[in-house]
Structures are given as C-alpha cells and as structure tokens.
Scaffold this active site. Structure first.
Site, short mmCIF file in Angstrom:
data_model
loop_
_atom_site.label_atom_id
_atom_site.label_comp_id
_atom_site.label_asym_id
_atom_site.label_seq_id
_atom_site.Cartn_x
_atom_site.Cartn_y
_atom_site.Cartn_z
N PHE A 1 -22.30 -50.79 -4.95
CA PHE A 1 -22.19 -50.32 -5.13
C PHE A 1 -23.73 -50.26 -6.88
O PHE A 1 -23.59 -51.36 -7.33
CB PHE A 1 -21.31 -49.28 -6.05
CG PHE A 1 -20.80 -48.69 -7.19
CD1 PHE A 1 -20.60 -47.57 -6.52
CD2 PHE A 1 -21.13 -49.21 -8.66
CE1 PHE A 1 -21.34 -46.92 -7.71
CE2 PHE A 1 -20.54 -48.19 -8.99
CZ PHE A 1 -20.92 -46.80 -8.98
N GLN A 2 -24.53 -49.40 -6.81
CA GLN A 2 -25.23 -49.13 -7.95
C GLN A 2 -26.38 -50.54 -7.64
O GLN A 2 -26.72 -51.16 -8.64
CB GLN A 2 -24.78 -49.45 -9.45
CG GLN A 2 -24.35 -48.21 -9.48
CD GLN A 2 -23.84 -48.25 -10.64
OE1 GLN A 2 -23.98 -48.16 -11.51
NE2 GLN A 2 -23.82 -46.32 -11.50
#
Ligand SMILES: Cc1cc2nc3c(=O)[nH]c(=O)nc-3n(C[C@H](O)[C@H](O)[C@H](O)COP(=O)(O)OP(=O)(O)OC[C@H]3O[C@@H](n4cnc5c(N)ncnc54)[C@H](O)[C@@H]3O)c2cc1C
Ligand SMILES: Cc1ncc(C[n+]2csc(CCOP(=O)(O)OP(=O)(O)O)c2C)c(N)n1
Ligand SMILES: [Mg+2]
Lengths: 179, 586
Positions: free
Chosen positions: B114-115
């Site tokens: 994530f990210q």
C-alpha cells in the site's frame, strides 16, 4: 542556413568516434542504474558495458563502457559520469595512452562429420578452448579483441553455430600505472 | 558524542544539527513515526502545506532567499510522486533542498505494498543524488551527507527515502563530522594559470562583456560583492541571465539588462558583437544562445563554472575555469589589481559609444494607456512603490515573469525567486510562502499570472494558517498570455485553449481563504491599490486586470540570432518573423 534552432544543432560537423571508458565507482545498490540511466536519459550510446567489483576491501567496482559520439558529446559523457556522487574516476582508455582491450565469448556449435572437424580445427587456430564437448556439440571459450571474436563467430556460422554469450569489453592501460 | 535513539528521532536530531529550523511537509502513514517525533520537540518547526509540490517550492524559495538548504518531509507513494515536479525544478535551477520521504517497511519493498512506489527509481534522474536507507546504522551518515551534497558544489535536490521500520528501529546517532567523501569533492579554487590568462585577455579586450548567471547567486553574497568590484575596476558592461538578476545592481549604468530571448536590445547586441565574453556562473542555455551557429561569432570566450559538465556543453569556450565564482572572482580582482592593469581606454570609449546607441533604441518601451492597465506599467508601479522597502519577489511562469524580469530593478542577490530552467507554473505562491517564513518582516510579492497561480492556489491556506502575509500580484490578462503570444506568432492567431475560461472571482477567492482580496482595473487607481496591498498585514490576492493583448518584447523568435530581435514597435509583422523551421522549435 544550416541550422535555425533555438536548441543546439546536432553536431554533425564533428566526426563520430568510438571510445572505451573505465569508471571506478562505489559498489553500492543502484550505482549501475545511475550510470545506465544517465546514458538512456541523455541519449548517449552504449555499445558494450561490463561491471564487476574489483576491490572488495574498498567496495569499489570497475565499469567499462564502450560508447560513441562526437568529441563534444564524449566530453559531456565523461563530465556527466564524474558528476554522479558514487563515481570516483573516469578514464578514457582510448586516449589516455596504450590500453589493452579484451572480451571473452562462449560459443556453442552443434554438428557432425566434416563441419565438426572443421570447427575444431578453426578453434585451434584461434586459440579457443573447448570447455564442454558432447558427441553432437562443443562449447568454445575464446578471449581476445572484439574483432577476433567477431571473425571466429562468423566462421562458426556455417558450421552449426547455435548461440553465443559474450562478456563485453574490459580494458586496462599498459605500463606500471593504475587509474 | 553519540546517543541511542529511534530512526525517527535521528531525523529530527540531524535536521537540528544541520541548522534546519523549518521543514515543509505533509503527513501520511509511512512517515507517522517522524511526525510523532516532531510533535514531541521544539527545535524544528513543521509547516503544513496543502500539496507536496507546494512543500518543495516553498523549500526552494526558503533556500534561494537565505542561502541555506530547504527541507521537506513527505509520505511514501503519492506524497513522493507529488514532490517530483518540485525536485525537477530544484535540479534545473541548482537549488539546495533535502526531501525526506517515507517508504513502506523494508520487508515489503518490491511487493506492491500500500502506497509503495520506487521513490529512488522515480527520483534518480531528477535529483543530484538520492538514498534508500536500508539499515539504521547508516541513517545518521546518510542524513548528514544529504545536506552536504545538496549544499556544496553545484547545489541541488537530494532525496532520502526512509522505510517505516527504520524509523522505528533503535540505533546510535552521531553528529555531523567534517567528512571527505571519496568520490565527491567539488573543486572550489580555479586553475591560477587559466585565471591569469583570462585577466590578460581582459586587459587586451576591445569589446568585452560580462555575462553572468545563477552561479553567482549560488556562490553567495561575497561573489556578488566581488563581481561588483571587478566590473567597476574594469569598466566593462555587464548583462545577466534570468537566474542571475540582482547579483549586479540594476540601477548601475554599466548594467545592460537581462539578455536572451526576452532580453534587451543592448544586451543581446553586445553579446553578438563582443570580442571577449566573460561568462561567470551561467550555462549557455538555449534561451540565451538563440541560433548556435550565429551565437557571438567573433568572441573569445572565458567560462567560469563549478560544474565541468556545464563547460563546452552547448558552446565551445576558449578559457574554461572550473571553480566557485567567489573564489575565481577573488583571484581575478587580485590579479587585475596586482598587475596594475588598465582596460584599453580608447577601445572602451568606442565600445560604450556603440552600446549607448543600442541603449537609445529603448527596447523595453511600450505604449502606455490611461484607460487600461498595461502589464509593464503595473510592474513599474509595483517597483517604484516597493523599491525602498525590504522586498522579495517570486514569480509564476509566463509573460508576467518576463515583464517582472525586465521592469523590476533588482539591486541585491537572493531577492528574486523564479522558475527558470523548468518553467514551472505554480512555483510562485508556495515559493513566496517559503521566502516569507524566512523573512517574516519583509514584503514578499508573488508576481503572478491568473493561470499559473491557480496551479497551487491551495497554498493560500498554508499562508493563512501560518500567518505569512504574502502578496499575490496577479497580472490578470485572462489568457495564458505566453501561450497566446506564441500562437499569435506561430499558429496564425488560432488561440487553441489558451483563454482562461471560467476564472474564479479572485477577490472572493481570497476572502474564502480568510485572506484579503483587492481588484484594480484602472491605471489611475493602481498606486492607491498597491499602497493598500502593502499596508495589509495579511495575505492578499491582488487582481490586477490588465490589457489582454499585450505581447512581451523584445523577443528573439525561434530560428533567429541575437541580432535579429523583434521589438514591440517594429514594423515587421510577427507572422513573417518565424521561418518554417523555426516553427518546429519551442
Ligand atoms: C518563459 C521563460 C522564458 C525565459 N526567457 C529567458 C530569457 O529571455 N533570458 C534568460 O536569461 N533566461 C530566460 N529563461 C530562463 C532560462 O530557461 C534558464 O533558466 C536561464 O537562462 C539559466 O540561467 P543561468 O545560465 O544563469 O543558469 P543556472 O540555471 O542558474 O545555472 C547556474 C550555472 O552556474 C553554475 N554554478 C552553480 N553554482 C556555482 C558556483 N558556486 N560557482 C560557479 N558556478 C556555479 C552551475 O553549474 C550552472 O552551470 C526563461 C525561462 C522561462 C520559463
Ligand atoms: C506546469 C506547466 N504547464 C504548462 C506550461 C506551459 N506554459 C508556459 S507559460 C503558460 C501560460 C501562463 O499563463 P499565465 O499564468 O496567465 O501567465 P501570462 O503568460 O498570461 O502572464 C503555459 C501554459 C508551464 N510552463 N508549466
Ligand atoms: Mg495570464
């Protein structure tokens, strides 16, 4: 009018030269990406590139790059390489004095009968060593200047050449001094 | 002195040890430990921006106006990618900034977490150097090294990407040391023989010219002082690039104004006709050289630059001197004095006579109006009404930027912040915020275009939150004027998409941000309105409604040389001025 550009005109007036550069770099993650990214990002050519750690204690690697360009572009390439933080030195092996350039190739040839004998005979003449042999194939190891390897491969072509793996050029200057 | 602490604490400790008082940033998951550390201390103040691009431009403005390194903190993924335009801008204009980015934990790198993004991969070509920190042991060294690399030699942006687990990890912090990087050692002193050769050429020159640039500003105030001394000693004329404005005082008679695409008639003609060009800290950019094969054909060229790759890149020079401007200028002044050298008086008399003829052409002249505000007039008034104050100017990108460069007379270095190399619309407002933060009592004006300023308008919130009373002086021509000008010259007046439709009401917009809005539509009201703007101790958006059709002259059109400038009042039709080949260029 030859050029009406607000951008530097392509320097066609100067001839294109081939140069071999030796580059000493810190052996750290990403260093090769920096060098290659510089070449692709600025549109420089890479004809050959080899890299390996050469001084384990100091974490130094040596990259040998064969490139082409006008003298002004070659000067830019050297300066741009030297601008990279992990780069210690750049030496132009083509102009810094006499240098030796070598390449290693492994050449696989398959065949029987007369072509097979002929391939072995030629390998001998070229001082290529047999490093793997079966009843239907050989692998030769050959070292030398690129032109020598080139002509050896050309001769193998009609004799059952299967594939070639080449290291790319490494270079070192003659005489007692290091870079 | 070494102490045990977490990676996040080390970041703050290192910033403080590097003299950082302010960091511009925006939080997110991958930097929360660092934000937690910020919360628990008072050495480093965090300035919350509204977009990470704004953070980097603010840091650039801060850096350029102080000579210090600007500092930024952003999260992984979108935080890092939003910073990319700012990084590229800083690289192009040689501005020292350190950007700390959060990264997903080490064991997740490469997993499309994530990210996650490949921050070092993405920023490699737009930074001077970057690091991915993979062990807490190297964190203190990397942080200190980042500041050293950003600030020394040819300055530039450096990214330090720190995975979240490293921020939590405990290790031993060490203070910055005098450190000698093995490979990275910028050269400061110029080769003395070359400098001697340069001074000899200067003594013999008949039509000499100083061509100076951003490198003087990078080198520090001392370089400006020495430059002024050398220019006075020699009596030579001087011109500068957009990036070098202020290094030499614009009010001096030896100053010819800016050169290049929108430079003055006298500066460009002097470049074309000089017999000795003394380039100090400028990089022969294509906005300067125009057509290369016709660039200053008869001159011997001296080039002083700290970066060897700037030399012989576009133009072959005769006397290259690698070194820092201040160091080399000091040697030049000393040698000139010691040699008791005198410039060739007779030749200089002739040269100045010629220059005065060019100057008499008054290339910046424009037809003023008493009905409609001419943008040039607006800048002139702004200059007259702010010149006796402690003023800093930033700009956006476009015609207004060029008019600011032409009509605002800069007297000192570090007072002029503009995006030159990348030409980033949206630079000016966040940059002004950075400048204001560093100079709380000064007047900071962003000379803006209505299109550009909208690109980072959200930073008004930053200005209001942190009580930074920046003034946004919008030359509102309702056009992307610079684009419209090129369409008029190159594309038969077909103004594709360059009209800035559906503009907001800038006065109401200011008010919506709890700032002050002022509109001015008549030349007669201008002085009063500017006075009001200066008086207000809060952020202001000044909507200066100007002539929509004004073009920026002089202009060297594509495909032309220095001596083929177009002037505003010249009879030549602009449509005929650009050759077919010229249209291919920008
Ligand atoms: C719309 C638009 C129009 C423009 N029109 C013009 C124009 O008409 N005229 C104009 O001038 N520009 C113009 N520009 C700006 C132009 O694009 C370049 O950014 C600018 O000309 C570069 O300035 P410079 O040569 O001073 O270089 P900089 O980018 O400031 O680079 C500085 C140079 O100095 C060197 N240096 C850095 N530090 C030191 C040191 N300590 N000692 C020695 N050397 C050092 C660097 O290595 C580099 O070579 C325009 C930009 C835009 C956006
Ligand atoms: C981010 C970005 N996108 C596009 C451009 C191309 N561009 C250069 S100037 C300009 C127009 C600017 O308009 P405005 O801010 O109103 O200034 P003006 O020229 O009217 O003074 C554009 C679109 C740019 N420089 N930067
Ligand atoms: Mg506009």
């Amino acid at each position: 009018m030859s050029s009406t550009s607000h951008y530097p005109a392509a320097p066609t007036a100067q001839g294109i030269e081939t140069r071999t550069l030796s580059v000493i770099v810190d052996n750290e993650p990403g260093v090769l990406a920096r060098v290659i990214g510089l070449f692709s990002g600025r549109g420089y050519n890479i004809d050959s590139l080899t890299v390996s750690e050469t001084e384990h204690q100091k974490h130094l690697s040596r990259i040998t790059i064969v490139t082409r360009g006008t003298p002004m572009v070659i000067e830019q390439i050297k300066n741009q390489l030297e601008r990279l933080v992990p780069v210690h030195r750049v030496v132009d092996m083509t102009v810094s004095g006499p240098a030796i350039q070598r390449e290693l190739a492994m050449v696989k040839v398959a065949g029987k009968g007369e072509p097979r004998v002929e391939a072995l005979r030629l390998a001998d003449a070229f001082r290529a060593r047999v490093i793997d042999a079966g009843t239907e194939s050989f692998i030769f190891e050959i070292t030398g200047a690129s032109e020598k390897i080139e002509s050896f491969i050309n001769l193998m072509l009609p004799l059952g050449l299967v594939e070639v793996s080449r290291t790319g050029i490494v270079a070192i200057s003659r005489g007692p001094e290091g870079m | 002195m070494s102490k045990d602490m977490t990676g996040a604490e080390m970041v703050i400790e290192a910033l403080a040890d590097q003299g950082v008082q302010h960091v511009f940033g925006y939080p997110g998951g991958a930097v929360l430990p660092i934000y937690d550390a910020i919360f628990q201390q008072e050495k480093v103040r965090h300035i919350l921006v509204r977009h990470e691009q704004g953070a980097v431009h603010a840091a650039e403005g801060y850096a350029r106006s102080t000579g210090k390194v600007g500092c930024v903190l952003v999260t992984s993924g979108p935080g890092a990618t939003n910073a990319v335009t700012g990084l590229t801008d800083a690289l192009c204009d040689s501005i020292p900034v350190v950007v700390i980015t959060g990264q997903v934990p080490t064991h997740l790198i490469g997993n499309d977490a994530f990210q996650e993004c490949d921050t070092v991969g993405i920023t490699r070509p737009c930074t001077k150097h970057n690091y991915l920190v993979k062990s807490i042991d190297e964190l203190p060294r990397v942080l200190h090294e980042a500041f050293h690399i950003a600030a020394s030699g040819r300055p530039g942006p450096v990214v330090v990407d720190i995975p979240k687990d490293i921020q939590f990890a405990k290790g031993t912090y060490s203070k910055p040391r005098e450190f000698a990087h093995q490979g990275y050692r910028p050269k400061l002193k110029g080769d003395l023989n070359r400098i001697k050769q340069a001074v000899e050429l200067m003594a013999r020159a008949k039509r000499p010219l100083f061509y100076t640039g951003g490198g003087i500003v990078n080198s520090g105030p001392n370089a400006s002082t020495l430059l002024r001394e050398l220019v006075k000693l020699t009596g030579f004329p001087i011109t500068s690039t957009l990036m070098g404005l202020g290094a030499y005082q614009a009010s001096d008679p030896q100053w010819l104004g800016m050169l290049g695409m929108h430079g003055t008639w006298e500066a460009n003609w002097a470049m074309h006709d000089c017999d000795l060009m003394i380039c100090i800290g400028a990089r022969f950019d294509d906005r300067i050289t125009g057509r290369l094969d016709a660039f200053s054909p008869g001159s011997t060229k001296i080039h002083v630059d700290i970066d060897p790759s700037s030399i012989n890149k576009n133009v072959k020079v005769d006397v290259p001197i690698i070194g820092d401007c201040a160091h080399v200028l000091e040697d030049m002044v000393r040698l000139w004095r010691a040699g008791g050298v005198q410039a060739d008086k007779k030749a200089m008399g002739e040269w100045w006579k010629q220059i005065e003829k060019w100057r008499a052409r008054k290339s910046l002249a424009y037809r003023n109006s008493d009905k409609i505000i001419k943008p040039q007039y607006a800048i002139q008034r702004l200059y007259e009404l702010t010149k006796d104050r402690d003023t800093y100017i930033t700009t956006e990108v476009g015609q207004h930027q060029m008019w600011a460069a032409q009509f605002y007379g800069f007297q000192e270095p570090n007072r002029w912040m503009t995006s030159g190399g990348l030409g980033t619309m949206g630079y000016g407002l966040p940059a002004a915020i950075g400048v204001q933060l560093a100079h709380l009592k000064s007047l900071v004006v962003d000379i803006a275009g209505e299109a550009s300023v909208l690109m980072n308008m959200q930073e008004m919130s930053t200005a209001v939150q942190h009580r930074l009373p920046v003034k946004i002086f919008v030359l509102n021509n309702q056009y992307m004027g610079m684009v419209r000008q090129w369409q008029e010259l190159l594309h038969g007046g077909r103004y594709a998409e360059s009209y800035t439709h559906s503009l907001p009401d800038f006065v109401k917009l200011a008010e919506a941000y709890h700032a002050v809005g002022i509109r001015c539509e008549k030349p007669g009201d201008l002085d009063g309105a500017i006075g009001e703007m200066i008086k207000v101790d809060r952020p202001v958006i000044f909507d200066c409604v100007v002539d929509q059709n004004e073009n920026c002259f002089p202009m060297i059109p594509s495909g032309r040389a220095h001596n083929e400038m177009l002037l505003g009042d010249s009879g030549e039709s602009v449509e005929d001025a650009i050759t077919e080949e010229g249209k291919m260029l920008v």
